[in-house]
Design a protein around this motif. Structure first.
Motif, PDB file in Angstrom:
ATOM      1  N   LEU A  13     -26.102 -58.146  -0.279  1.00 20.27           N
ATOM      2  CA  LEU A  13     -27.128 -57.247  -0.812  1.00 20.27           C
ATOM      3  C   LEU A  13     -27.330 -56.022   0.068  1.00 20.27           C
ATOM      4  CD1 LEU A  13     -29.782 -59.811  -2.044  1.00 20.27           C
ATOM      5  CD2 LEU A  13     -28.328 -58.332  -3.450  1.00 20.27           C
ATOM      6  N   LEU A  14     -27.233 -56.204   1.375  1.00 20.86           N
ATOM      7  CA  LEU A  14     -27.460 -55.098   2.301  1.00 20.86           C
ATOM      8  C   LEU A  14     -26.251 -54.175   2.442  1.00 20.86           C
ATOM      9  CD1 LEU A  14     -29.428 -56.985   5.075  1.00 20.86           C
ATOM     10  CD2 LEU A  14     -30.318 -55.243   3.502  1.00 20.86           C
ATOM     11  N   ASN A  15     -25.070 -54.685   2.126  1.00 19.96           N
ATOM     12  CA  ASN A  15     -23.859 -53.917   2.395  1.00 19.96           C
ATOM     13  C   ASN A  15     -23.046 -53.529   1.160  1.00 19.96           C
ATOM     14  OD1 ASN A  15     -23.624 -53.828   5.454  1.00 19.96           O
ATOM     15  ND2 ASN A  15     -24.081 -55.984   5.063  1.00 19.96           N
ATOM     16  N   MET A  16     -23.469 -53.968   0.000  1.00 22.41           N
ATOM     17  CA  MET A  16     -22.701 -53.681  -1.212  1.00 22.41           C
ATOM     18  C   MET A  16     -23.629 -53.085  -2.257  1.00 22.41           C
ATOM     19  SD  MET A  16     -20.596 -57.260  -1.196  1.00 22.41           S
ATOM     20  CE  MET A  16     -19.286 -56.813  -2.312  1.00 22.41           C
ATOM     21  N   ASP A  17     -23.633 -51.777  -2.355  1.00 21.42           N
ATOM     22  CA  ASP A  17     -24.501 -51.091  -3.324  1.00 21.42           C
ATOM     23  C   ASP A  17     -24.120 -51.368  -4.768  1.00 21.42           C
ATOM     24  OD1 ASP A  17     -25.988 -49.974  -1.287  1.00 21.42           O
ATOM     25  OD2 ASP A  17     -24.784 -48.128  -1.226  1.00 21.42           O
ATOM     26  N   SER A  18     -22.921 -51.894  -4.994  1.00 17.03           N
ATOM     27  CA  SER A  18     -22.465 -52.136  -6.362  1.00 17.03           C
ATOM     28  C   SER A  18     -23.049 -53.414  -6.968  1.00 17.03           C
ATOM     29  CB  SER A  18     -20.939 -52.208  -6.391  1.00 17.03           C
ATOM     30  OG  SER A  18     -20.488 -53.279  -5.582  1.00 17.03           O
ATOM     31  N   VAL A  19     -23.723 -54.235  -6.175  1.00 17.38           N
ATOM     32  CA  VAL A  19     -24.292 -55.486  -6.689  1.00 17.38           C
ATOM     33  C   VAL A  19     -25.453 -55.170  -7.632  1.00 17.38           C
ATOM     34  CG1 VAL A  19     -25.500 -57.635  -6.095  1.00 17.38           C
ATOM     35  CG2 VAL A  19     -23.605 -56.841  -4.670  1.00 17.38           C
ATOM     36  N   VAL A  20     -25.366 -55.681  -8.867  1.00 20.49           N
ATOM     37  CA  VAL A  20     -26.438 -55.467  -9.845  1.00 20.49           C
ATOM     38  C   VAL A  20     -27.034 -56.781 -10.353  1.00 20.49           C
ATOM     39  CG1 VAL A  20     -25.621 -53.200 -10.606  1.00 20.49           C
ATOM     40  CG2 VAL A  20     -24.820 -55.274 -11.767  1.00 20.49           C
ATOM     41  N   VAL A  21     -26.395 -57.906 -10.027  1.00 19.32           N
ATOM     42  CA  VAL A  21     -26.919 -59.201 -10.469  1.00 19.32           C
ATOM     43  C   VAL A  21     -26.554 -60.270  -9.448  1.00 19.32           C
ATOM     44  CG1 VAL A  21     -24.903 -59.796 -11.888  1.00 19.32           C
ATOM     45  CG2 VAL A  21     -27.139 -60.795 -12.438  1.00 19.32           C
ATOM     46  N   THR A  22     -27.481 -61.213  -9.267  1.00 16.18           N
ATOM     47  CA  THR A  22     -27.237 -62.404  -8.460  1.00 16.18           C
ATOM     48  C   THR A  22     -27.361 -63.599  -9.385  1.00 16.18           C
ATOM     49  OG1 THR A  22     -27.988 -61.443  -6.381  1.00 16.18           O
ATOM     50  CG2 THR A  22     -28.092 -63.832  -6.556  1.00 16.18           C
ATOM     51  N   VAL A  23     -26.349 -64.461  -9.363  1.00 22.02           N
ATOM     52  CA  VAL A  23     -26.288 -65.608 -10.266  1.00 22.02           C
ATOM     53  C   VAL A  23     -26.363 -66.901  -9.465  1.00 22.02           C
ATOM     54  CG1 VAL A  23     -24.899 -66.797 -12.021  1.00 22.02           C
ATOM     55  CG2 VAL A  23     -24.789 -64.294 -11.830  1.00 22.02           C
ATOM     56  N   SER A  24     -27.222 -67.812  -9.901  1.00 21.62           N
ATOM     57  CA  SER A  24     -27.236 -69.179  -9.390  1.00 21.62           C
ATOM     58  C   SER A  24     -26.576 -70.031 -10.470  1.00 21.62           C
ATOM     59  CB  SER A  24     -28.675 -69.638  -9.132  1.00 21.62           C
ATOM     60  OG  SER A  24     -28.686 -71.014  -8.797  1.00 21.62           O
ATOM     61  N   LEU A  25     -25.424 -70.611 -10.140  1.00 26.86           N
ATOM     62  CA  LEU A  25     -24.624 -71.320 -11.138  1.00 26.86           C
ATOM     63  C   LEU A  25     -24.438 -72.781 -10.751  1.00 26.86           C
ATOM     64  CD1 LEU A  25     -22.900 -70.999 -13.749  1.00 26.86           C
ATOM     65  CD2 LEU A  25     -20.937 -70.621 -12.223  1.00 26.86           C
ATOM     66  N   GLY A  26     -25.012 -73.675 -11.540  1.00 31.84           N
ATOM     67  CA  GLY A  26     -24.756 -75.105 -11.390  1.00 31.84           C
ATOM     68  C   GLY A  26     -23.628 -75.510 -12.310  1.00 31.84           C
ATOM     69  N   HIS A  27     -23.263 -76.781 -12.287  1.00 30.64           N
ATOM     70  CA  HIS A  27     -22.249 -77.256 -13.238  1.00 30.64           C
ATOM     71  C   HIS A  27     -22.491 -78.712 -13.592  1.00 30.64           C
ATOM     72  CE1 HIS A  27     -19.698 -79.774 -10.571  1.00 30.64           C
ATOM     73  NE2 HIS A  27     -20.116 -78.943  -9.631  1.00 30.64           N
ATOM     74  N   THR A  28     -22.102 -79.065 -14.794  1.00 30.41           N
ATOM     75  CA  THR A  28     -22.262 -80.436 -15.261  1.00 30.41           C
ATOM     76  C   THR A  28     -21.462 -81.377 -14.374  1.00 30.41           C
ATOM     77  OG1 THR A  28     -20.437 -80.175 -16.833  1.00 30.41           O
ATOM     78  CG2 THR A  28     -22.672 -79.762 -17.668  1.00 30.41           C
ATOM     79  N   GLY A  29     -21.944 -82.597 -14.269  1.00 33.60           N
ATOM     80  CA  GLY A  29     -21.221 -83.611 -13.513  1.00 33.60           C
ATOM     81  C   GLY A  29     -21.104 -83.324 -12.032  1.00 33.60           C
ATOM     82  N   CYS A  30     -22.039 -82.609 -11.452  1.00 33.31           N
ATOM     83  CA  CYS A  30     -21.956 -82.234 -10.038  1.00 33.31           C
ATOM     84  C   CYS A  30     -22.036 -83.468  -9.133  1.00 33.31           C
ATOM     85  CB  CYS A  30     -23.093 -81.263  -9.694  1.00 33.31           C
ATOM     86  SG  CYS A  30     -23.081 -80.720  -7.974  1.00 33.31           S
ATOM     87  N   GLY A  31     -21.031 -83.626  -8.295  1.00 32.41           N
ATOM     88  CA  GLY A  31     -20.979 -84.779  -7.391  1.00 32.41           C
ATOM     89  C   GLY A  31     -22.076 -84.766  -6.345  1.00 32.41           C
ATOM     90  N   ALA A  32     -22.414 -83.604  -5.814  1.00 31.37           N
ATOM     91  CA  ALA A  32     -23.476 -83.523  -4.809  1.00 31.37           C
ATOM     92  C   ALA A  32     -24.823 -83.881  -5.428  1.00 31.37           C
ATOM     93  CB  ALA A  32     -23.521 -82.130  -4.189  1.00 31.37           C
TER      94      ALA A  32
END
Length: 185
Positions: free
Chosen positions: A46-65
């Motif tokens: 975020l501090l070094n890349m001005d091109s960032v326009v979205v932050t995504v939190s992505l989970g997934h089905t069947g996650c082992g953790a």
């Protein structure tokens, strides 16, 4: 975009979002856990890349953790088997909030006997995955608003779950089986 996602190889984030290598800044940690190192990596982007326009939190089905956290939650005695691996223990502990939230929601919606129902563990895993992704997004949104005012004005924070079987990004819906797309934090 920046993405916090699980380290699971079945979730190739660039391919999931139809992007090329180096188009995304991806932080991968088992369970999508927002550790200090993961947040530091996102802060760096975020501090070094001005091109960032979205932050995504992505989970997934069947996650082992998340499954490990659910199993430990359902059988607290198994917690001791993790004691010899403090890093793994930290991941499981970090996921307990999402598991507790999911358990509470299932009990609120379906009643006190839900835990004895067939399929309860699987439902708890999948709802915990969603809760973890949503909690991450809420935390990141708040953190950006407090710490990165300039970036917060230009960077949206969203979350979703990647369905391994359908190879689709979305969320389980209240009235439908699957709602495709990303959800605002």
């Amino acid at each position: 975009a920046t993405v916090i996602s699980c380290a699971d190889a079945r979730v190739p984030v660039e391919l999931v979002f139809s992007e090329r290598a180096n188009d995304l800044f991806v932080v991968r940690v088992a369970g999508g856990v927002l550790s200090e190192e993961a947040m530091g990596s996102l802060d760096f982007a975020l501090l070094n890349m001005d091109s960032v326009v979205v932050t995504v939190s992505l989970g997934h089905t069947g996650c082992g953790a998340v499954s490990a956290a659910v199993d430990t939650y359902l059988q607290p005695g198994s917690y001791l088997t993790l004691a010899d691996s403090r890093p793994l223990l930290a991941i499981v502990q970090n996921l307990f909030g999402a598991v507790r939230l999911a358990d509470h929601i299932l009990h609120e919606v379906h009643g006190a006997t839900i835990a004895a129902s067939p399929g309860y563990r699987d439902a708890l895993v999948e709802l915990s995955v969603l809760a973890q992704a949503a909690a991450n997004a809420a935390s990141l949104s708040t953190r950006m608003g407090l710490r990165f005012a300039e970036q917060s004005a230009r960077v949206a924070v969203v979350y979703a779950v990647y369905d391994l079987a359908a190879r689709s990004v979305g969320v389980p819906g209240a009235t439908a089986d699957w709602v495709p797309g990303l959800v605002d934090a």
